[in-house]
Design an enzyme around this catalytic site. Structure first.
Site, short mmCIF file in Angstrom:
data_model
loop_
_atom_site.label_atom_id
_atom_site.label_comp_id
_atom_site.label_asym_id
_atom_site.label_seq_id
_atom_site.Cartn_x
_atom_site.Cartn_y
_atom_site.Cartn_z
N PRO A 154 0.85 -1.20 0.00
CA PRO A 154 0.00 0.00 0.00
C PRO A 154 0.89 1.25 0.00
CG PRO A 154 0.26 -0.71 2.23
CD PRO A 154 1.14 -1.61 1.38
N ASN A 156 0.58 3.81 2.31
CA ASN A 156 0.57 4.63 3.54
C ASN A 156 1.80 4.49 4.42
OD1 ASN A 156 -0.22 2.08 4.25
ND2 ASN A 156 -1.68 2.74 5.79
N LYS A 179 5.31 -5.36 -5.88
CA LYS A 179 4.52 -4.38 -6.64
C LYS A 179 4.14 -3.27 -5.66
CE LYS A 179 0.98 -2.75 -7.89
NZ LYS A 179 0.68 -1.30 -7.73
N PRO A 180 4.86 -2.14 -5.72
CA PRO A 180 4.50 -1.02 -4.82
C PRO A 180 3.19 -0.36 -5.26
CG PRO A 180 6.69 -0.71 -5.83
CD PRO A 180 6.00 -1.81 -6.58
N GLU A 182 0.76 2.58 -6.61
CA GLU A 182 1.02 3.53 -7.71
C GLU A 182 1.43 4.91 -7.18
OE1 GLU A 182 -3.20 2.96 -8.71
OE2 GLU A 182 -3.34 5.11 -8.95
N SER A 233 -6.50 -2.51 0.91
CA SER A 233 -7.91 -2.40 1.27
C SER A 233 -8.60 -3.76 1.28
CB SER A 233 -8.61 -1.49 0.27
OG SER A 233 -8.53 -2.06 -1.02
N GLU A 255 -3.15 -8.26 4.93
CA GLU A 255 -3.22 -7.27 6.02
C GLU A 255 -4.12 -6.17 5.50
OE1 GLU A 255 -1.84 -7.69 8.88
OE2 GLU A 255 -0.27 -9.17 8.53
N GLY A 257 -7.83 -3.48 6.18
CA GLY A 257 -8.16 -2.25 6.91
C GLY A 257 -8.71 -2.49 8.30
N CYS A 289 -3.81 1.90 8.92
CA CYS A 289 -4.77 0.79 8.96
C CYS A 289 -5.31 0.60 10.37
CB CYS A 289 -4.11 -0.48 8.47
SG CYS A 289 -2.56 -0.82 9.31
N GLU A 335 -7.70 12.06 -4.86
CA GLU A 335 -8.82 11.10 -4.78
C GLU A 335 -9.10 10.74 -3.31
OE1 GLU A 335 -8.17 7.73 -7.40
OE2 GLU A 335 -9.64 6.57 -6.22
N GLU A 386 -14.34 2.59 6.85
CA GLU A 386 -12.98 3.08 7.09
C GLU A 386 -12.81 4.40 6.34
OE1 GLU A 386 -9.77 0.84 5.34
OE2 GLU A 386 -8.58 1.07 7.15
N PHE A 388 -10.03 6.52 6.65
CA PHE A 388 -8.61 6.65 6.27
C PHE A 388 -8.22 8.12 6.12
CE2 PHE A 388 -4.90 4.36 4.28
CZ PHE A 388 -4.80 3.42 5.28
P1 NAP Z 1 -5.43 -0.71 -2.19
O1 NAP Z 1 -6.12 0.20 -3.09
O2 NAP Z 1 -6.08 -1.97 -1.79
O3 NAP Z 1 -4.04 -1.01 -2.89
C1 NAP Z 1 -3.04 -1.79 -2.27
C2 NAP Z 1 -2.14 -2.37 -3.33
O4 NAP Z 1 -2.88 -3.30 -4.14
C3 NAP Z 1 -1.59 -1.33 -4.30
O5 NAP Z 1 -0.27 -1.70 -4.65
C4 NAP Z 1 -2.52 -1.48 -5.48
O6 NAP Z 1 -1.97 -1.03 -6.68
C5 NAP Z 1 -2.73 -2.97 -5.51
N1 NAP Z 1 -3.89 -3.42 -6.25
C6 NAP Z 1 -5.01 -2.71 -6.57
N2 NAP Z 1 -5.86 -3.49 -7.28
C7 NAP Z 1 -5.26 -4.70 -7.44
C8 NAP Z 1 -5.64 -5.92 -8.06
N3 NAP Z 1 -6.79 -6.04 -8.69
N4 NAP Z 1 -4.78 -6.95 -8.00
C9 NAP Z 1 -3.61 -6.85 -7.36
N5 NAP Z 1 -3.19 -5.72 -6.75
C10 NAP Z 1 -4.02 -4.66 -6.78
O7 NAP Z 1 -5.03 -0.05 -0.80
P2 NAP Z 1 -4.31 1.34 -0.58
O8 NAP Z 1 -5.26 2.38 -0.99
O9 NAP Z 1 -2.98 1.35 -1.22
O10 NAP Z 1 -4.06 1.32 1.00
C11 NAP Z 1 -5.06 1.66 1.91
C12 NAP Z 1 -5.68 0.44 2.56
O11 NAP Z 1 -4.68 -0.43 3.08
C13 NAP Z 1 -6.55 0.76 3.71
O12 NAP Z 1 -7.74 0.02 3.66
C14 NAP Z 1 -5.73 0.36 4.92
O13 NAP Z 1 -6.45 0.08 6.06
C15 NAP Z 1 -4.98 -0.80 4.41
N6 NAP Z 1 -3.74 -1.04 5.15
C16 NAP Z 1 -3.66 -2.12 5.98
C17 NAP Z 1 -2.52 -2.39 6.71
C18 NAP Z 1 -2.42 -3.60 7.60
O14 NAP Z 1 -1.32 -3.97 7.98
N7 NAP Z 1 -3.50 -4.26 7.97
C19 NAP Z 1 -1.43 -1.53 6.61
C20 NAP Z 1 -1.54 -0.44 5.76
C21 NAP Z 1 -2.70 -0.22 5.02
P3 NAP Z 1 -2.27 0.47 -7.16
O15 NAP Z 1 -1.73 1.36 -6.11
O16 NAP Z 1 -1.48 0.56 -8.41
O17 NAP Z 1 -3.73 0.59 -7.33
MG MG Z 2 -4.80 2.11 -5.00
#
Ligand code: NAP
Ligand code: MG
Length: 486
Positions: A154, A156, A179-180, A182, A233, A255, A257, A289, A335, A386, A388
């Site tokens: 993610p 964050n 894959k970091p 975007e 997410s 891991e 939200g 998170c 966004e 959530e 966030f």
């Molecule tokens: P996200 O939108 O779910 O994206 C996370 C990662 O997944 C990004 O690298 C994203 O790439 C990728 N991704 C998106 N669609 C995908 C798909 N169809 N297949 C494979 N990978 C895909 O989450 P975020 O917005 O980056 O982070 C916020 C969320 O993370 C929150 O819900 C937060 O609570 C959670 N979080 C949880 C923890 C924990 O340890 N539990 C820690 C930190 C954050 P792109 O960026 O290129 O879209």
């Molecule tokens: Mg994203």
């Protein structure tokens, strides 16, 4: 004043390469929305190359597989030394690309160093059991690396996510494709350069920057990937769990939200509770998170707590996150900022009492005011979803029994906390709250040694802690026939 950006290409087989398509995408500074780099946009073709490199590096004859486990540990310690050496640079890069304030980000980098050293210490302690099997048999187990791992990050806390996932996988003897997110590709590339400098053999670590639906999905569908570790997410986590069962049967760690409850009892140290409740939800602009996004306050101190919470929020220093005196920077992008503002509008519309904040700050960058809602009710959208973002939601409660049920009335279960001087209340809460972490008279406290992960929809599996390496291992049972000789 953006730090120098040295790496913008894909890192495959220890080489810096353009995306097969030749495409790039922009990385931004959320402080002012300016473009700070053009980064290679990897997709399925690049993931194929990276997985092929990682698969070759996992082969039984590879340098990596022939390395002693203790040497893997030394290598990870060298990586930790290099992170420490470059801590200021890495911190500035993350601060610029992510918007986290520089004091917090330097603390996170230090956590990364600790995480790398902790994983290093586990590398040569991976061992199986000898088993008293029935009959004339002698059985033992070997714990072996699962294979090529896809690590999806993610935005964050990118440095910490990269270091914890990569180092744990490498301690286990796996090879990886990262894959970091975007929004924050830059620190992963800088860390990949440090892994190369530390001496990681070619193909062991690969980083493919790009978009989730392309590069990310290609990784989760790839038949040669044995495991996916994902932080992000719930929505994407569900997609990943499904994708992981299609081309082959991938192991999955998720891991996700949270909507974490923080309970403040009448007997709490009030100032301490106000401070931690604020840090717990305003830290990193609420983009955590484990954010304490539901603050339950007992009725006897409710009015005083609310007054102090509002005062605290109004005194948070907002500004350019690279200024060491600043607490509160921008949200990561436009966004996310708009999503947070939409939740604030919903809160107002559904009848929560807005006491401070609630607006975007200025028109440059993605700043949202620290916002406090009181009299939030469990049925409201801001109580359930959530956000966030920097939005504190304060609820009133009467009894511990009542608040435990309300705390658990969510599909999430990542973190929780309680402030009280009564040990019985604290232990009762710890026992019954449905969450992977419980903090008593503190919040956010998490170290390399403490396991982290969620109950319910907050995830599958754990990171950090002594067992984290198990997530990257298979158990092999070896059974030998021992004919009776006397
Ligand atoms: P996200 O939108 O779910 O994206 C996370 C990662 O997944 C990004 O690298 C994203 O790439 C990728 N991704 C998106 N669609 C995908 C798909 N169809 N297949 C494979 N990978 C895909 O989450 P975020 O917005 O980056 O982070 C916020 C969320 O993370 C929150 O819900 C937060 O609570 C959670 N979080 C949880 C923890 C924990 O340890 N539990 C820690 C930190 C954050 P792109 O960026 O290129 O879209
Ligand atoms: Mg994203």
């Amino acid at each position: 004043m953006a730090p120098e950006i040295k790496y913008t290409k894909l890192f495959i087989n220890n080489e810096w390469v353009d995306a097969c398509s030749g495409y790039t995408f922009a990385a931004y500074a959320p402080h002012d929305g300016s473009v700070i780099a053009q980064v290679a946009e990897g997709d399925r073709a690049d993931i194929d190359l990276a997985v092929t490199a990682a698969k070759a590096a996992f082969h039984r004859d590879s340098k990596w597989r022939l390395l002693d486990a203790s040497a893997r540990g030394r290598l990870l310690n060298k990586f930790a030394d290099l992170i420490q050496r470059d801590a200021q640079y890495l911190g500035e890069l993350e601060c610029c690309n992510n918007g986290m304030n520089i004091r917090m980000v330097l603390g996170i980098v230090q956590k990364g160093v600790n995480g790398a050293r902790y994983a290093a210490s586990l590398a040569d302690k991976i061992q199986g059991d000898t088993i008293p099997a029935d009959g004339d048999l002698f059985s033992y187990t070997l714990k072996q690396p699962v294979g090529v791992c896809g690590l999806i990050l993610p935005w964050n806390a990118p440095i910490l996510m990269f270091v914890n996932k990569v180092c744990t996988a490498l301690a286990a003897g796996c090879t990886v494709v990262v894959k970091p997110a975007e929004q924050t590709p830059l620190t992963s590339l800088a860390l990949a350069a440090l892994l190369k400098e530390a001496g990681v053999p070619a193909g062991v670590v690969n980083v493919v920057t790009g978009f989730g639906p392309d590069a990310g999905a290609a990784l989760t569908h790839h038949p040669d990937v044995a495991k996916i570790s994902f932080t992000g997410s719930l929505e994407v986590g569900k997609q990943i769990q499904q994708a992981a069962g299609k081309a082959n049967l991938k192991r999955v760690t998720l891991e996700l939200g949270g909507k974490s409850p923080l309970v403040i009892m009448n007997d709490a140290d009030l100032n301490l509770a106000v401070t931690w409740a604020a840090h717990g939800v305003f830290g990193n602009q609420g983009q955590m998170c484990f954010a304490a996004s539901r603050t339950f306050v007992q009725s006897g101190i409710y009015d005083t707590f609310v007054k102090k919470a509002v005062e605290f929020a109004r005194n948070i220093k907002i500004g350019n996150p690279s200024d060491p005196n600043v607490d509160h920077g921008p949200q990561v992008d436009g966004e996310i900022m708009n999503r947070v503002l939409a939740y604030i509008e919903k809160g107002k519309k559904e009848g929560a009492r807005l006491l401070t904040g609630g607006n975007r700050i200025g028109t440059t960058g993605y700043y949202v005011e620290p916002t406090v809602f009181a009299d939030v009710e469990d049925h409201m959208t801001i109580a359930k979803e959530e956000i966030f973002g920097p939005v504190q939601c304060i609820f009133k409660f009467e009894t511990l029994k009542e608040v435990i049920d309300r705390a658990n009335n969510t599909n999430y279960g990542l973190a929780s906390g309680i402030f009280t001087k009564n040990i019985n209340d604290a232990l009762h809460f710890s026992k019954h709250v449905e969450a992977g972490n419980v903090w008593i008279n503190t919040y956010l406290a998490s170290t390399a040694q403490t396991p982290f992960g969620g109950f319910k929809d907050s995830g599958v599996g754990r990171e950090k802690g002594v067992d984290c390496v198990e997530e990257y291992l298979e158990i092999k049972t070896v059974t030998i026939s021992l004919p009776k000789t006397f």
